[in-house]
Motif scaffolding. Structure first.
Motif, PDB file in Angstrom:
ATOM      1  N   ARG A  83      47.215   6.976  88.397  1.00  0.00           N
ATOM      2  CA  ARG A  83      46.473   6.814  89.644  1.00  0.00           C
ATOM      3  C   ARG A  83      47.006   7.734  90.728  1.00  0.00           C
ATOM      4  NH1 ARG A  83      46.892   4.165  94.510  1.00  0.00           N
ATOM      5  NH2 ARG A  83      44.967   3.201  95.312  1.00  0.00           N
ATOM      6  N   ASP A  84      48.335   7.765  90.903  1.00  0.00           N
ATOM      7  CA  ASP A  84      48.925   8.567  91.978  1.00  0.00           C
ATOM      8  C   ASP A  84      48.722  10.063  91.750  1.00  0.00           C
ATOM      9  OD1 ASP A  84      49.730   6.214  93.100  1.00  0.00           O
ATOM     10  OD2 ASP A  84      51.837   6.384  92.512  1.00  0.00           O
ATOM     11  N   VAL A  85      48.953  10.514  90.501  1.00  0.00           N
ATOM     12  CA  VAL A  85      48.804  11.944  90.211  1.00  0.00           C
ATOM     13  C   VAL A  85      47.339  12.370  90.327  1.00  0.00           C
ATOM     14  CG1 VAL A  85      49.083  13.732  88.445  1.00  0.00           C
ATOM     15  CG2 VAL A  85      50.853  12.000  88.740  1.00  0.00           C
ATOM     16  N   ALA A  86      46.430  11.530  89.844  1.00  0.00           N
ATOM     17  CA  ALA A  86      45.005  11.859  89.919  1.00  0.00           C
ATOM     18  C   ALA A  86      44.553  11.999  91.371  1.00  0.00           C
ATOM     19  CB  ALA A  86      44.179  10.792  89.199  1.00  0.00           C
ATOM     20  N   HIS A  87      44.976  11.079  92.235  1.00  0.00           N
ATOM     21  CA  HIS A  87      44.600  11.154  93.649  1.00  0.00           C
ATOM     22  C   HIS A  87      45.178  12.405  94.296  1.00  0.00           C
ATOM     23  CE1 HIS A  87      43.526   6.627  94.265  1.00  0.00           C
ATOM     24  NE2 HIS A  87      42.823   7.205  93.319  1.00  0.00           N
ATOM     25  N   LYS A  88      46.407  12.769  93.899  1.00  0.00           N
ATOM     26  CA  LYS A  88      47.032  13.963  94.454  1.00  0.00           C
ATOM     27  C   LYS A  88      46.273  15.221  94.038  1.00  0.00           C
ATOM     28  CE  LYS A  88      51.431  13.914  94.845  1.00  0.00           C
ATOM     29  NZ  LYS A  88      52.897  13.923  94.599  1.00  0.00           N
ATOM     30  N   CYS A  89      45.703  15.187  92.824  1.00  0.00           N
ATOM     31  CA  CYS A  89      44.950  16.340  92.315  1.00  0.00           C
ATOM     32  C   CYS A  89      43.475  16.293  92.707  1.00  0.00           C
ATOM     33  CB  CYS A  89      45.055  16.403  90.791  1.00  0.00           C
ATOM     34  SG  CYS A  89      46.708  16.741  90.168  1.00  0.00           S
ATOM     35  N   GLY A  90      43.069  15.242  93.413  1.00  0.00           N
ATOM     36  CA  GLY A  90      41.667  15.122  93.812  1.00  0.00           C
ATOM     37  C   GLY A  90      40.740  14.816  92.653  1.00  0.00           C
ATOM     38  N   LYS A  91      41.223  14.047  91.680  1.00  0.00           N
ATOM     39  CA  LYS A  91      40.426  13.728  90.502  1.00  0.00           C
ATOM     40  C   LYS A  91      40.352  12.222  90.298  1.00  0.00           C
ATOM     41  CE  LYS A  91      41.945  18.040  88.305  1.00  0.00           C
ATOM     42  NZ  LYS A  91      42.635  18.659  87.150  1.00  0.00           N
ATOM     43  N   GLU A  92      39.355  11.804  89.528  1.00  0.00           N
ATOM     44  CA  GLU A  92      39.212  10.395  89.163  1.00  0.00           C
ATOM     45  C   GLU A  92      39.519  10.266  87.673  1.00  0.00           C
ATOM     46  OE1 GLU A  92      38.701   7.888  91.159  1.00  0.00           O
ATOM     47  OE2 GLU A  92      38.590   9.200  92.914  1.00  0.00           O
ATOM     48  N   VAL A  93      40.509   9.440  87.348  1.00  0.00           N
ATOM     49  CA  VAL A  93      40.948   9.311  85.959  1.00  0.00           C
ATOM     50  C   VAL A  93      41.149   7.842  85.620  1.00  0.00           C
ATOM     51  CG1 VAL A  93      42.679   9.953  84.240  1.00  0.00           C
ATOM     52  CG2 VAL A  93      42.133  11.537  86.102  1.00  0.00           C
ATOM     53  N   THR A  94      40.634   7.455  84.471  1.00  0.00           N
ATOM     54  CA  THR A  94      40.855   6.111  83.942  1.00  0.00           C
ATOM     55  C   THR A  94      41.807   6.196  82.759  1.00  0.00           C
ATOM     56  OG1 THR A  94      38.654   5.344  84.603  1.00  0.00           O
ATOM     57  CG2 THR A  94      39.771   4.100  82.870  1.00  0.00           C
ATOM     58  N   LEU A  95      42.805   5.324  82.738  1.00  0.00           N
ATOM     59  CA  LEU A  95      43.759   5.274  81.628  1.00  0.00           C
ATOM     60  C   LEU A  95      43.427   4.088  80.741  1.00  0.00           C
ATOM     61  CD1 LEU A  95      46.379   6.401  80.329  1.00  0.00           C
ATOM     62  CD2 LEU A  95      47.637   4.745  81.717  1.00  0.00           C
ATOM     63  N   VAL A  96      43.265   4.350  79.458  1.00  0.00           N
ATOM     64  CA  VAL A  96      42.991   3.300  78.473  1.00  0.00           C
ATOM     65  C   VAL A  96      44.178   3.236  77.517  1.00  0.00           C
ATOM     66  CG1 VAL A  96      41.448   2.505  76.649  1.00  0.00           C
ATOM     67  CG2 VAL A  96      40.514   3.731  78.635  1.00  0.00           C
ATOM     68  N   VAL A  97      44.772   2.060  77.399  1.00  0.00           N
ATOM     69  CA  VAL A  97      45.975   1.891  76.586  1.00  0.00           C
ATOM     70  C   VAL A  97      45.706   0.884  75.474  1.00  0.00           C
ATOM     71  CG1 VAL A  97      48.400   1.193  76.592  1.00  0.00           C
ATOM     72  CG2 VAL A  97      47.465   2.414  78.553  1.00  0.00           C
ATOM     73  N   SER A  98      46.164   1.196  74.270  1.00  0.00           N
ATOM     74  CA  SER A  98      46.051   0.267  73.144  1.00  0.00           C
ATOM     75  C   SER A  98      47.314   0.364  72.299  1.00  0.00           C
ATOM     76  CB  SER A  98      44.815   0.582  72.292  1.00  0.00           C
ATOM     77  OG  SER A  98      44.862   1.907  71.802  1.00  0.00           O
ATOM     78  N   GLY A  99      47.600  -0.731  71.606  1.00  0.00           N
ATOM     79  CA  GLY A  99      48.794  -0.772  70.766  1.00  0.00           C
ATOM     80  C   GLY A  99      50.053  -1.108  71.528  1.00  0.00           C
ATOM     81  N   GLU A 100      49.912  -1.824  72.678  1.00  0.00           N
ATOM     82  CA  GLU A 100      51.083  -2.127  73.507  1.00  0.00           C
ATOM     83  C   GLU A 100      52.119  -2.974  72.786  1.00  0.00           C
ATOM     84  OE1 GLU A 100      47.906  -2.806  74.332  1.00  0.00           O
ATOM     85  OE2 GLU A 100      47.610  -2.797  76.511  1.00  0.00           O
ATOM     86  N   GLU A 101      51.680  -3.750  71.781  1.00  0.00           N
ATOM     87  CA  GLU A 101      52.613  -4.636  71.080  1.00  0.00           C
ATOM     88  C   GLU A 101      53.380  -3.919  69.966  1.00  0.00           C
ATOM     89  OE1 GLU A 101      53.262  -7.598  72.268  1.00  0.00           O
ATOM     90  OE2 GLU A 101      51.797  -7.110  73.821  1.00  0.00           O
ATOM     91  N   THR A 102      53.071  -2.656  69.736  1.00  0.00           N
ATOM     92  CA  THR A 102      53.815  -1.892  68.733  1.00  0.00           C
ATOM     93  C   THR A 102      55.286  -1.863  69.118  1.00  0.00           C
ATOM     94  OG1 THR A 102      51.877  -0.505  68.334  1.00  0.00           O
ATOM     95  CG2 THR A 102      53.988   0.330  67.562  1.00  0.00           C
ATOM     96  N   GLU A 103      56.158  -2.166  68.158  1.00  0.00           N
ATOM     97  CA  GLU A 103      57.581  -2.290  68.461  1.00  0.00           C
ATOM     98  C   GLU A 103      58.381  -1.100  67.938  1.00  0.00           C
ATOM     99  OE1 GLU A 103      58.783  -6.049  66.816  1.00  0.00           O
ATOM    100  OE2 GLU A 103      58.360  -7.089  68.692  1.00  0.00           O
ATOM    101  N   LEU A 104      59.439  -0.774  68.663  1.00  0.00           N
ATOM    102  CA  LEU A 104      60.400   0.222  68.207  1.00  0.00           C
ATOM    103  C   LEU A 104      61.740  -0.082  68.850  1.00  0.00           C
ATOM    104  CD1 LEU A 104      59.834   3.639  69.989  1.00  0.00           C
ATOM    105  CD2 LEU A 104      58.771   1.533  70.741  1.00  0.00           C
ATOM    106  N   ASP A 105      62.774   0.558  68.344  1.00  0.00           N
ATOM    107  CA  ASP A 105      64.128   0.274  68.788  1.00  0.00           C
ATOM    108  C   ASP A 105      64.289   0.595  70.271  1.00  0.00           C
ATOM    109  OD1 ASP A 105      67.125   1.040  69.196  1.00  0.00           O
ATOM    110  OD2 ASP A 105      67.075  -0.049  67.303  1.00  0.00           O
ATOM    111  N   ARG A 106      65.065  -0.240  70.956  1.00  0.00           N
ATOM    112  CA  ARG A 106      65.240  -0.050  72.399  1.00  0.00           C
ATOM    113  C   ARG A 106      65.841   1.309  72.727  1.00  0.00           C
ATOM    114  NH1 ARG A 106      69.969   0.175  74.447  1.00  0.00           N
ATOM    115  NH2 ARG A 106      71.801  -0.397  73.243  1.00  0.00           N
ATOM    116  N   SER A 107      66.680   1.855  71.817  1.00  0.00           N
ATOM    117  CA  SER A 107      67.279   3.159  72.076  1.00  0.00           C
ATOM    118  C   SER A 107      66.218   4.252  72.135  1.00  0.00           C
ATOM    119  CB  SER A 107      68.319   3.492  70.996  1.00  0.00           C
ATOM    120  OG  SER A 107      67.722   3.538  69.713  1.00  0.00           O
ATOM    121  N   VAL A 108      65.141   4.085  71.376  1.00  0.00           N
ATOM    122  CA  VAL A 108      64.034   5.047  71.410  1.00  0.00           C
ATOM    123  C   VAL A 108      63.173   4.812  72.647  1.00  0.00           C
ATOM    124  CG1 VAL A 108      62.060   5.969  70.144  1.00  0.00           C
ATOM    125  CG2 VAL A 108      64.062   5.143  68.889  1.00  0.00           C
TER     126      VAL A 108
END
Length: 687
Positions: free
Chosen positions: A371-396
């Motif tokens: 949101r912040d970068v898009a507004h700074k660039c004068g653009k409208e951008v929607t972010l779509v996220v999927s797979g949030e529950e995918t797990e990996l090691d905390r070190s990664v």
């Protein structure tokens, strides 16, 4: 108030960490949810946001962080107006809430660091108050006594209720929960009696039970739902007083367990939330997990040593004769070793699972960035996220945030077109960036895809030649797929002008460097006019790995098995001289052959013949190299250890491991070695 006095909090030292953990959790909820709020009103989302703000207000007020409580109260008031339909979540309003959120992060950090951030909340609070017609009063740290409050006018739902509110036994900050319960009761009527007393609760006392008699301005169901919004509230019970008898709350003894008679049990049913837990959880200090992992590593090493001893013992017992006692001893030893191996593997797997975290903890921070970068660039951008529950090691997880941020910033600045260009191309004004995470075998994959203009390979070729990164002949001969890899060259940028977002030739080379440091790979795909996609491949954990053990000049090296394609004896290998260096012809593909020992600088200064040696073909991305080694020692699970201060970060080495005989083995960083050996004008290590 003097700055020194602003850092005096009513919180025990051992509770600071708990407060900070909860504050971080609620701030992360607000960060992602406020951005979603701008996209449309959702009752469940609003409730989720309001609950997070309310929890922060209660926690900060309880410990005496007046600035944090006051600012959160102002934000909560605005959120309540949105929830009631009085205000709409315009971009300007969300900007103000996010500005307040940034201040809250600074204020919460003061509790842990005990360093005054200098954050002042008055300007932001004033801006928030400007969105409402009536001024919003600051939160009162010590509510006025009941008898001094203005009489409240109640509707038909007014009734006197006696309640027992139970806080979960595993709640680590029950005093804060008691204070939040008190706030909710104050908001829904006049408290006629309460145990523990108001003074005790407001001074940080209280335990796992609150008894209260309240002349309510809401129905019991509405009051119960409000109390359910307080974290760790396990149940709300309605106490039916005996006819003509004393109210059980008024005579409750604070020094004894609560056992009210005639209780109607009303277990808490919480409002729907974006994520729920299916099983009880316990927070574990990261250092303890690291300690457990190290101990399991020692077990893995000892199990490997036992397997070697078993082989040696079997050979000894074979020479000792046919005595049945020796046979029984050998059988028992083998059974015990096998059982220890199974237990060690299971223990290692369980410990690894405790180290696994959903990648959601990283992805929830990204909508605000977009949101912040898009507004700074004068653009409208929607972010779509999927797979949030995918797990990996905390070190990664700790290391993957920066590469994602660089890719997103480039996608917004270079990929997504301005609204007028998108409309001219027949696209929606608002661009879309999608992030998808998934597991496959022992790797996690992250895809960042945009529907922008794509990457112009002709521009990439020209820029790479201008910068002297490749020759004009090589650029012309490169396929479009190969030319796309130029985006990862250091110092290369296709931006027309410098900006705060990008255009300085720094970014995508950092992405590849950071990903390869994690023993991962990053690839790019692009279609002109349709958009680009960056795919990051990472190991699920950096703590252990399967490796092919090889010997070179008396030193044992571990080559991660994920990068090994095959191993061939030099006698069977088709090695020819191409361009002045040995090259392996492998199924119509030419692989440069590199002496592994010399590439790692083991001190040998002369070329050695290939006779009697082996070539290990290893791949990283679309690049492949043949490593020349003296011998193949088999496959092994290795525990990755840091090289420490003695060796530091040596190019070509990813760490060390303890071998079955107790000696040290070195883990090869195939990514950096292959990159060095296949880069233009790279220094070659011929056999």
């Amino acid at each position: 108030m003097a700055r020194g006095e602003r850092l005096v909090f009513d919180l025990e030292a051992e509770d600071v960490k708990l407060f900070c953990e909860e504050a971080d959790e609620q701030l992360e909820i607000l960060d992602s949810a406020l951005v979603r709020l701008e996209q449309g009103l959702e009752p469940e989302l609003l409730q989720h946001i309001f609950r997070a703000a309310h929890t922060l207000k209660g926690s900060s007020a309880t410990i005496g962080h007046t600035r944090m409580a006051s600012l959160t109260h102002a934000m909560e008031t605005i959120l309540d107006a949105v929830r009631q339909g009085v205000l709409m979540p315009t971009g300007e309003l969300v900007d103000s809430l996010l500005q307040g959120l940034d201040l809250l992060r600074d204020l919460a950090n003061e509790v842990q660091t005990q360093v005054d951030s200098g954050a002042e909340t008055s300007a932001v609070e004033a801006r928030l108050r400007s969105f409402t017609d009536a001024p919003v009063a600051k939160v009162a740290m010590v509510p006025a006594p009941i008898e001094h409050r203005e009489a409240q006018q109640f509707g038909d739902v007014s009734e006197t209720l006696s309640l027992v509110i139970t806080i979960s036994d595993d709640c680590q900050l029950p005093s804060i929960r008691c204070y939040q319960v008190l706030q909710e009761l104050d908001a829904h009527g006049v408290i006629l009696a309460i145990s523990p007393s108001r003074d005790v609760i407001e001074s940080g006392g209280g335990d796992n039970h609150v008894l209260a008699t309240i002349r309510a301005s809401s129905t019991f169901e509405e009051l119960r739902a409000a109390l359910a919004d307080v974290s760790d509230v396990a149940s709300v019970q309605l106490v039916a007083a005996e006819s003509g008898g004393a109210d059980p709350v008024l005579v409750a003894n604070e020094d004894h367990p609560v056992e009210p008679a005639n209780v109607t049990a009303m277990p808490v049913t919480r409002a729907a939330q974006p994520s729920t837990r299916s099983a009880p959880t316990v927070r574990i200090d990261v250092e303890r997990l690291d300690g457990l992992m190290n101990l399991v590593g020692e077990l893995v090493v000892d199990h490997t040593r036992l397997k070697r001893i078993r082989v040696q013992l079997a050979a000894f017992l074979k020479d000792a004769g046919k005595d049945p006692r020796f046979a029984q001893l050998s059988e028992n030893f083998e059974e015990t070793t096998a059982h220890l191996g199974r237990v060690t593997d299971e223990l290692q797997e369980q410990i690894m699972r405790t180290r696994m975290l959903p990648i959601r903890s990283v992805l929830t921070r990204l909508p605000r960035l977009v949101r912040d970068v898009a507004h700074k660039c004068g653009k409208e951008v929607t972010l779509v996220v999927s797979g949030e529950e995918t797990e990996l090691d905390r070190s990664v997880i700790e290391e993957i945030s920066d590469p994602l941020v660089h890719i997103l910033r480039n996608a917004i600045d270079h990929g997504i077109e301005p609204p007028h260009e998108r409309m001219a191309a027949g696209k929606p004004e608002t661009g879309t960036i999608s992030i998808t995470a998934w597991n496959q075998e022992t790797y996690i994959y992250l895809s960042v895809k945009d529907d922008g203009r794509g990457i112009d390979t002709a521009v990439l070729r020209r820029k790479a030649v201008e910068r002297g990164l490749v020759t004009s002949e090589a650029a012309e001969a490169a396929s479009d797929e190969a030319a796309l890899e130029y985006v990862f060259f250091a110092g290369l940028s296709t931006a027309h002008a410098l900006s705060d977002v990008s255009g300085r030739g720094v970014g995508m080379d950092i992405v590849r460097t950071n990903v390869e440091r994690l023993h991962g790979q990053v690839h790019v795909r692009s279609t002109p006019g349709a958009g680009s996609e960056f795919i990051i491949q990472l190991p699920l954990t950096l703590a252990t790995t399967k490796a092919l053990m090889v010997g070179v000049n008396g030193v044992t090296y571990a080559i991660p098995l994920a990068s090994v394609t095959e191993a061939i004896s030099c006698a069977a290998a088709d090695i020819t001289n191409v361009g002045g260096r040995p090259t392996l012809r492998l199924r119509n593909q030419l692989l440069p052959v590199v002496d592994l020992g010399r590439a790692l600088g083991d001190g040998t200064g002369h070329a050695r013949p290939c006779s009697g040696r082996f070539v290990v073909a290893a791949r990283h991305g679309d690049r492949q190299v043949g490593f020349l080694v003296d011998g193949l020692l088999g496959e092994q699970d290795v525990v990755v250890k840091s090289l420490g201060a003695l060796l530091g970060n040596r190019r070509g080495l990813a760490g060390a491991t303890i071998l079955g005989d107790g000696t040290l083995g070195l883990i090869v960083d195939t990514a950096s070695l292959i990159a060095d050996q296949t880069a233009p004008n790279a220094h070659r290590h011929a056999p």
